[in-house]
Structure formats: C-alpha cells, structure tokens
Scaffold this motif. Sequence first.
Motif, short mmCIF file in Angstrom:
data_model
loop_
_atom_site.label_atom_id
_atom_site.label_comp_id
_atom_site.label_asym_id
_atom_site.label_seq_id
_atom_site.Cartn_x
_atom_site.Cartn_y
_atom_site.Cartn_z
N ARG A 25 0.49 -1.33 0.10
CA ARG A 25 0.17 -0.13 -0.13
C ARG A 25 0.66 1.31 -0.38
O ARG A 25 0.71 2.65 -1.44
N SER A 28 2.73 2.64 -3.91
CA SER A 28 2.63 3.15 -4.71
C SER A 28 3.03 2.94 -6.11
O SER A 28 2.34 2.86 -6.93
N ASN A 32 1.55 -2.42 -10.44
CA ASN A 32 1.56 -4.78 -10.51
C ASN A 32 2.11 -5.00 -12.05
O ASN A 32 2.73 -6.09 -11.72
N ARG A 43 -0.20 -7.28 -6.83
CA ARG A 43 -1.70 -6.52 -5.77
C ARG A 43 -2.53 -8.19 -6.41
O ARG A 43 -3.17 -8.25 -5.31
N SER A 47 -5.18 -10.11 -3.43
CA SER A 47 -6.63 -10.17 -3.60
C SER A 47 -7.27 -11.61 -3.85
O SER A 47 -8.24 -12.38 -3.36
N ARG A 67 -10.39 -6.82 -2.93
CA ARG A 67 -8.85 -6.18 -3.46
C ARG A 67 -8.99 -4.94 -3.10
O ARG A 67 -8.18 -4.25 -2.21
N TYR A 71 -6.02 -3.40 -1.19
CA TYR A 71 -5.34 -2.14 -1.99
C TYR A 71 -5.47 -0.81 -0.71
O TYR A 71 -5.19 -0.39 -0.99
N TYR A 75 -10.51 -0.24 -5.81
CA TYR A 75 -9.64 -0.63 -6.18
C TYR A 75 -9.56 0.37 -7.90
O TYR A 75 -8.64 0.98 -8.40
N TRP A 78 -7.93 3.29 -6.15
CA TRP A 78 -5.97 2.82 -6.32
C TRP A 78 -5.81 2.85 -7.72
O TRP A 78 -4.60 4.05 -8.57
#
Length: 101
Positions: A25, A28, A32, A43, A47, A67, A71, A75, A78
């Motif tokens: 977290r 960021s 991914n 991530r 999840s 998610r 996150y 999602y 994010w």
Amino acid sequence: MTELSKEQRTELEAAAFRRLVEHLRTRSDVQNIDLMNLAGFCRNCLSNWYREAAESSSIPMTKEESREIIYGVPYEEWRERHQKDASAEQKAAFERNRPTE
C-alpha cells in the motif's frame, strides 16, 4: 530451529501478511506489472488468493471486496490515483515471463 505451535505459526504468518499488504500500500510507485515481471505475482494475485482462502472457509467474498482489503481503497480509486500505462518494455517482459496455467 524453534518449534512453533500451529497457533504461533498462524499468528506469525498473519503478521507477515499484514506487513506485506501495508508495504504494498505504501509503495504505490511500484506498478503491478513490475511486480509480475519480477516476482510472478501482484496485488491482484494476492487479492485473488485472499478471496480463495475466504471461500474455502465458506466466507463469501467478491473480487471487489478482496481487492479493497489488499489495496486499502476501492480498486478503481487506486487505479485512478496510482496506475500508469505500462511501457512497451514492461509489456514485452510480461509476455516473456507470463505464467502458464
């Protein structure tokens, strides 16, 4: 090697998991696709594993719910805040390293 009870092992694994989630977290800036290219999971994978664990314990959970747990926010929120378009290099690396199932 220290002998752990099942309960101790579960507690330590849960603490490590919580720390991993918190770390992801706060980072960021790490996309991914970068995680997938380097580690073979991201991530979203985490999840999905979380949701699968919930469902195997008869706890209903949606993809969106799992998610948000990983996150820390919905999602889509994010993605709007942090996700960047993948570069051609990142996409090529992903295709080379894509897990086969």
